[in-house]
Structure formats: structure tokens, C-alpha cells
Design an enzyme around this catalytic site. Structure first.
Site, mmCIF file in Angstrom:
data_model
loop_
_atom_site.group_PDB
_atom_site.id
_atom_site.type_symbol
_atom_site.label_atom_id
_atom_site.label_comp_id
_atom_site.label_asym_id
_atom_site.label_seq_id
_atom_site.Cartn_x
_atom_site.Cartn_y
_atom_site.Cartn_z
ATOM 1 C CG ASP A 110 3.649 -5.776 2.873
ATOM 2 O OD1 ASP A 110 4.781 -6.259 2.665
ATOM 3 O OD2 ASP A 110 3.450 -4.732 3.506
ATOM 4 C CG HIS A 254 0.079 -5.038 -1.208
ATOM 5 N ND1 HIS A 254 0.437 -3.749 -1.522
ATOM 6 C CD2 HIS A 254 -0.174 -5.063 0.121
ATOM 7 C CE1 HIS A 254 0.395 -3.011 -0.419
ATOM 8 N NE2 HIS A 254 0.023 -3.779 0.591
HETATM 9 ZN ZN LIG Z 1 -0.573 -5.250 4.756
#
Ligand SMILES: [Zn+2]
Length: 269
Positions: A110, A254
Site C-alpha cells: 500500500d 507497504h
Molecule cells: Zn494506506
């Protein structure tokens, strides 16, 4: 720089360990009846045979076959990776049940793309022959369109993580802007019309998911949180994933920090 080093190291270890325990396979399979070329506006190449010589005809035919095979492979990748099955439309998904309880798991990254850390993540995935899903933030993609293209050309899925990565409540107009503008940019940059969505921070009631469901997006959450945004020790990060890894699971990771979006915080979900 120091923060970046700390962040990248866990990914390397995590991916290496995950390779021992799972075979990655994105499990969002599109029905065969869908014609992606209609969705993303790609048409099969047409080659006119301008010479009646038999050898030339054969060469042209072979070339056309090779071109179509290459295009079909690209379409297949986009089909499999960036569009959910219709049964997921409008639903909130935390994990899936793979056929035969196969040991498959989905890695999701993400908040990118970010110049250095996304490139490093892509390199590691390529080296280990892993496909993943990248939930991009619209304004980050606007700043790094070449990395959005690289995500697709290297066979990964691209998905919507809103334009601003806001957590607060949004009225329907703002929620629509956040999601629609990001999907439009993903399409402009990559030619892929994604219907995969993840709300920032996993917030389900601030207006975003209501819009996503109305528009038939599949809202993809996760079943295992690496908590990499807390920058834990590599062993802790790996353990955060492994202890919750199971067939059909979705892993939250991430590929960069939200430092440019929210300077006071290093990482956001
Ligand atoms: Zn996010």
C-alpha cells in the site's frame, strides 16, 4: 536515508521466508466470458498480408501468432490481477477460500508508488518471481507514473487506495472524488481499469467504502498485518505475517512511507 534502509530490510527477509512457506498466487480470477480488450481498449493487432509469396505468408502468419500470444499473455495478466470476480463486486473481502485449500497467499503493498522504495520492492519481487498487488495513492501515482507502468509491465496488479489517503469522514461527493479520480489516473497511466479498492487505515465507515460498494468495487482488506508501518525489527515483522499466514490469506505490507503526505507521521496503513 536511515529510515529507508530500516524499511527495506524487513521486506527482503520477509519475502525470503515467505518463499519457504507459500506459493504466491493472486486468487482473483475473472470469468472467462469477460473480454478485457473491451474494458481497457486494447485490440488485437491486425497485419495485412501484402505479398502472396508462400514463404512470406508463412513468416507473416508466424509473426502474427507470436504477436497475439504476447498480447494474450498481457491481457491474461491484467485479467487475473486487476479485476475481481463478479462475485466479489460490492463485497468486503478479508481472505478467500482457495480451491482445494491450496497454499496460496497474496502479498499487497500500500501507499506507493515511491521513487526508491517501490523500485526496490519491484526488484525484490522480480528476483524471486513473485506477483503482488499494489494499492496506489492517486497523488503518489501522479508523481511517479513510470512506476505505475512498471507495476503492470512486470505482471503485478494495480488497485485503488484513494487520492489523498484521508481517514476522516467524507461526504458522498468527496468520497467519489477520492476513488473515481484515482481509478481514472490508474487507467490513464497503465491502461488498466481496476475494480480493486482498499480504504486507507482500513476505515470502513468514513464514506469511502459506501461509494466503493455502490460502484461495485471489491473492497480488499487483509487477514495478516505485517505492521511494517511501526518499523519493527525484521524478526518481529516476519513473525507478524507468519503467525497469521494461511491459505487464501491477504498480507498487508507497504512499499513506502506516507511521509510526504503526512509529515508528522512516518507510516500510515
Ligand atoms: Zn494506506
Amino acid at each position: 536515508m536511515e529510515n529507508r534502509k530500516i524499511f527495506v530490510l524487513p521486506h527482503k527477509l520477509l519475502i525470503a521466508l515467505l518463499l519457504f512457506t507459500s506459493t504466491l498466487c493472486l486468487s482473483f480470477v475473472i470469468p472467462k466470458s469477460w473480454n478485457l480488450s473491451q474494458i481497457i481498449g486494447i485490440n488485437k493487432p491486425k497485419i495485412e498480408i501484402i505479398n502472396s509469396n508462400a514463404d512470406n505468408q508463412q513468416r507473416v502468419a508466424e509473426f502474427q501468432t507470436a504477436m497475439e500470444a504476447s498480447l494474450n499473455e498481457q491481457l491474461k495478466q491484467k485479467n487475473l490481477l486487476s479485476v475481481s470476480p463478479t462475485s466479489f463486486n460490492g463485497k468486503i473481502i478479508y481472505e478467500i477460500k482457495p480451491i482445494g485449500n491450496k497454499k496460496v497467499i497474496a502479498l499487497t503493498f500500500d501507499d506507493g508508488p515511491w521513487k526508491n522504495s517501490t523500485r526496490q520492492t519491484l526488484d525484490i519481487l522480480k528476483k524471486n518471481n513473485i506477483k503482488a498487488t499494489f494499492f496506489v495513492v492517486g497523488q503518489a501515482l501522479k508523481n511517479n507514473p513510470e512506476l505505475g507502468k512498471q507495476v503492470i509491465t512486470e505482471g503485478h496488479a494495480i488497485a485503488n487506495h484513494t487520492w489523498h489517503h484521508w481517514y476522516h469522514f467524507m461526504n458522498p461527493q468527496v468520497a467519489a472524488f477520492e476513488i473515481d479520480k484515482t481509478t481514472d489516473l490508474i487507467y490513464q497511466v497503465t491502461g488498466v481499469k481496476t475494480n480493486l479498492f482498499r480504504p486507507p487505515g482500513g476505515h470502513l465507515s468514513n464514506g469511502l467504502v459506501a461509494h466503493a460498494r455502490n460502484k461495485k468495487y471489491a473492497t480488499l482488506m487483509w487477514s495478516a498485518d505485517s505492521r511494517d508501518f511501526q518499523q519493527p525489527a525484521p524478526e518481529t515483522l516476519v513473525n507478524n505475517v507468519i503467525k497469521n499466514a494461511r491459505p487464501g490469506g491477504i498480507i498487508l505490507l507497504h512499499d513506502g512511507g506516507a511521509i510526504a503526505l503526512v509529515p508528522s507521521k512516518l507510516y500510515l496503513r
